[in-house]
Design a protein around this motif. Sequence first.
Motif, PDB file in Angstrom:
ATOM      1  N   THR A   1      74.177 -25.199 -13.367  1.00 28.70           N
ATOM      2  CA  THR A   1      74.260 -24.715 -11.994  1.00 28.70           C
ATOM      3  C   THR A   1      74.596 -23.233 -11.962  1.00 28.70           C
ATOM      4  O   THR A   1      73.996 -22.469 -11.194  1.00 28.70           O
ATOM      5  N   ALA A   2      75.528 -22.811 -12.801  1.00 27.89           N
ATOM      6  CA  ALA A   2      75.870 -21.381 -12.871  1.00 27.89           C
ATOM      7  C   ALA A   2      74.659 -20.571 -13.337  1.00 27.89           C
ATOM      8  O   ALA A   2      74.374 -19.494 -12.794  1.00 27.89           O
ATOM      9  N   GLY A   3      73.946 -21.081 -14.320  1.00 23.88           N
ATOM     10  CA  GLY A   3      72.732 -20.409 -14.782  1.00 23.88           C
ATOM     11  C   GLY A   3      71.684 -20.339 -13.682  1.00 23.88           C
ATOM     12  O   GLY A   3      71.042 -19.292 -13.480  1.00 23.88           O
ATOM     13  N   ASP A   4      71.512 -21.432 -12.957  1.00 24.71           N
ATOM     14  CA  ASP A   4      70.568 -21.440 -11.839  1.00 24.71           C
ATOM     15  C   ASP A   4      70.944 -20.399 -10.794  1.00 24.71           C
ATOM     16  O   ASP A   4      70.073 -19.710 -10.245  1.00 24.71           O
ATOM     17  N   ALA A   5      72.234 -20.276 -10.516  1.00 28.45           N
ATOM     18  CA  ALA A   5      72.693 -19.296  -9.529  1.00 28.45           C
ATOM     19  C   ALA A   5      72.363 -17.878  -9.986  1.00 28.45           C
ATOM     20  O   ALA A   5      71.891 -17.051  -9.189  1.00 28.45           O
ATOM     21  N   LEU A   6      72.593 -17.587 -11.258  1.00 30.81           N
ATOM     22  CA  LEU A   6      72.279 -16.258 -11.786  1.00 30.81           C
ATOM     23  C   LEU A   6      70.775 -15.986 -11.768  1.00 30.81           C
ATOM     24  O   LEU A   6      70.334 -14.885 -11.414  1.00 30.81           O
ATOM     25  N   ILE A   7      69.996 -16.984 -12.148  1.00 27.34           N
ATOM     26  CA  ILE A   7      68.540 -16.836 -12.120  1.00 27.34           C
ATOM     27  C   ILE A   7      68.059 -16.610 -10.689  1.00 27.34           C
ATOM     28  O   ILE A   7      67.225 -15.733 -10.428  1.00 27.34           O
ATOM     29  N   ALA A   8      68.594 -17.374  -9.752  1.00 29.95           N
ATOM     30  CA  ALA A   8      68.186 -17.241  -8.346  1.00 29.95           C
ATOM     31  C   ALA A   8      68.548 -15.865  -7.797  1.00 29.95           C
ATOM     32  O   ALA A   8      67.739 -15.231  -7.108  1.00 29.95           O
ATOM     33  N   LEU A   9      69.739 -15.404  -8.101  1.00 27.12           N
ATOM     34  CA  LEU A   9      70.158 -14.086  -7.626  1.00 27.12           C
ATOM     35  C   LEU A   9      69.278 -12.986  -8.235  1.00 27.12           C
ATOM     36  O   LEU A   9      68.852 -12.059  -7.535  1.00 27.12           O
ATOM     37  N   ALA A  10      68.988 -13.102  -9.513  1.00 32.66           N
ATOM     38  CA  ALA A  10      68.120 -12.123 -10.163  1.00 32.66           C
ATOM     39  C   ALA A  10      66.697 -12.190  -9.606  1.00 32.66           C
ATOM     40  O   ALA A  10      66.078 -11.159  -9.328  1.00 32.66           O
ATOM     41  N   ALA A  11      66.173 -13.398  -9.417  1.00 37.45           N
ATOM     42  CA  ALA A  11      64.809 -13.551  -8.896  1.00 37.45           C
ATOM     43  C   ALA A  11      64.704 -12.974  -7.490  1.00 37.45           C
ATOM     44  O   ALA A  11      63.755 -12.239  -7.182  1.00 37.45           O
ATOM     45  N   LEU A  12      65.672 -13.272  -6.639  1.00 41.69           N
ATOM     46  CA  LEU A  12      65.660 -12.740  -5.280  1.00 41.69           C
ATOM     47  C   LEU A  12      65.819 -11.224  -5.288  1.00 41.69           C
ATOM     48  O   LEU A  12      65.122 -10.510  -4.566  1.00 41.69           O
ATOM     49  N   SER A  13      66.711 -10.717  -6.111  1.00 34.24           N
ATOM     50  CA  SER A  13      66.919  -9.265  -6.191  1.00 34.24           C
ATOM     51  C   SER A  13      65.658  -8.551  -6.650  1.00 34.24           C
ATOM     52  O   SER A  13      65.258  -7.535  -6.067  1.00 34.24           O
ATOM     53  N   TRP A  14      65.023  -9.063  -7.701  1.00 39.57           N
ATOM     54  CA  TRP A  14      63.791  -8.446  -8.183  1.00 39.57           C
ATOM     55  C   TRP A  14      62.685  -8.558  -7.143  1.00 39.57           C
ATOM     56  O   TRP A  14      61.898  -7.627  -6.957  1.00 39.57           O
ATOM     57  N   ALA A  15      62.609  -9.688  -6.459  1.00 36.75           N
ATOM     58  CA  ALA A  15      61.599  -9.838  -5.408  1.00 36.75           C
ATOM     59  C   ALA A  15      61.803  -8.803  -4.315  1.00 36.75           C
ATOM     60  O   ALA A  15      60.838  -8.198  -3.832  1.00 36.75           O
ATOM     61  N   LEU A  16      63.049  -8.573  -3.934  1.00 35.09           N
ATOM     62  CA  LEU A  16      63.337  -7.565  -2.913  1.00 35.09           C
ATOM     63  C   LEU A  16      62.967  -6.167  -3.394  1.00 35.09           C
ATOM     64  O   LEU A  16      62.417  -5.363  -2.633  1.00 35.09           O
TER      65      LEU A  16
END
Length: 159
Positions: A58-73
Amino acid sequence: MPTGHVTRHPANWLPAMRGTMIRLVPAMFAWEILQLPLYTLGRDGTAWEIAFAILHCTAGDALIALAALSWALVIVGAPKWPERAFGRVLAATVVIGLAYTVYSEWLNVEIRRSWAYAGAMPVLPILGTGAGPLLQWAVLPPLALAGARRALREQAAKP
């Protein structure tokens, strides 16, 4: 010395990111629990190993999601996101999350052998990636992003 013309608008990107993560992390936690039978750990692991894996993933998923959203932005976002370019950012977030998931599942299942799929895990041909993790990234981020945008719109509509 003139500073130039600056257009001001409310910065909703930060509340939108917060709202997305507030919705996404608990959903990822629940997904990790629900997909546990698709991994051998769900059958063979001790209670401690299972609890650790759920929290770790779950912690890994949170980091991946934050990175994916940040890069998308950064790549396709607009200054007035989420009001503008919402669909592009959502699509890029999902593509980045899916791409990393394919890589991570390959690395951890095939190369490192950190975890293994149980017989119940549907596996995509050619890629060999489990359908559970791919479905997780195709479903949860769009729901979280849409929920965060809806909450911002509802808040803005209040007098």
